[in-house]
Design a protein around this motif. Sequence first.
Motif, short mmCIF file in Angstrom:
data_model
loop_
_atom_site.label_atom_id
_atom_site.label_comp_id
_atom_site.label_asym_id
_atom_site.label_seq_id
_atom_site.Cartn_x
_atom_site.Cartn_y
_atom_site.Cartn_z
N PHE A 40 -2.57 2.73 85.80
CA PHE A 40 -2.93 2.52 87.20
C PHE A 40 -3.52 3.79 87.80
O PHE A 40 -4.48 3.73 88.57
CB PHE A 40 -1.72 2.02 88.01
N TRP A 43 -7.01 4.19 86.63
CA TRP A 43 -7.90 3.23 87.28
C TRP A 43 -8.17 3.60 88.74
O TRP A 43 -8.97 2.97 89.42
CB TRP A 43 -7.32 1.83 87.23
N TYR A 45 -5.64 3.84 91.15
CA TYR A 45 -4.60 3.30 92.04
C TYR A 45 -3.38 4.20 92.00
O TYR A 45 -3.15 4.91 91.03
CB TYR A 45 -4.18 1.90 91.57
N PRO A 46 -2.56 4.15 93.05
CA PRO A 46 -1.29 4.89 92.97
C PRO A 46 -0.41 4.22 91.91
O PRO A 46 -0.46 3.00 91.72
CB PRO A 46 -0.69 4.75 94.37
N SER A 47 0.39 5.01 91.21
CA SER A 47 1.18 4.45 90.11
C SER A 47 2.20 3.41 90.60
O SER A 47 2.55 2.50 89.84
CB SER A 47 1.88 5.55 89.32
N MET A 49 1.64 1.05 92.52
CA MET A 49 0.97 -0.25 92.68
C MET A 49 1.33 -1.21 91.54
O MET A 49 1.27 -2.42 91.70
CB MET A 49 -0.54 -0.03 92.75
N ARG A 50 1.73 -0.64 90.40
CA ARG A 50 2.12 -1.50 89.28
C ARG A 50 3.33 -2.35 89.62
O ARG A 50 3.47 -3.46 89.12
CB ARG A 50 2.35 -0.66 88.02
N GLY A 85 -8.42 -9.04 90.84
CA GLY A 85 -8.30 -7.59 90.94
C GLY A 85 -8.35 -6.92 89.57
O GLY A 85 -8.98 -5.87 89.39
N THR A 89 -11.23 -4.40 88.36
CA THR A 89 -10.83 -3.07 87.90
C THR A 89 -11.43 -2.75 86.54
O THR A 89 -11.96 -1.66 86.33
CB THR A 89 -9.29 -2.96 87.85
N ASN A 93 -14.29 0.17 86.01
CA ASN A 93 -13.93 1.30 85.15
C ASN A 93 -14.59 1.25 83.78
O ASN A 93 -14.30 2.09 82.93
CB ASN A 93 -12.41 1.37 85.01
#
Length: 143
Positions: A40, A43, A45-47, A49-50, A85, A89, A93
């Motif tokens: 995450f 990618w 995102y803040p970790s 977010m998982r 999403g 992503t 990426n």
Amino acid sequence: MPKRLMTGLYWFLAFEFALGAVTKYWPGDTIFSSAYSAKFADWGYPSWMRFVVGALEGAAAVMLVIPDKRTRFLGATTLMFVLTGAVTTHVVNHDPAVESWAAPTHLLIMGILALANWPADWRDLLRASTVRRRPEHHVRPTK
């Protein structure tokens, strides 16, 4: 498609997404991939977010196995949002296809299941009861 086969499909997909939810909460590498906390972050995102994604996947997995069309529709549409999403992503990426084929495949499957469980009336999603009421017919007053 026979009912038992469809039930098996729902259970299989629910198992896949429940397993996916568990891997989102797992603190390190899994047998499937590297740690999602690192993925995450890679990618963008803040970790944490998982945990959100894992909770949505877990809740949707439960909804898929409840034998109610409205509940299965909500589970499939929840997963469609999550998978949209995921696909976005992977595209943004430039992830290799070998790492990103599952998201669009499951997005297509969830789209089909959402359509298969589409409520006859969208307001059915908002009703607390699954009891169907007959529509009231309004009669024009006579003169």
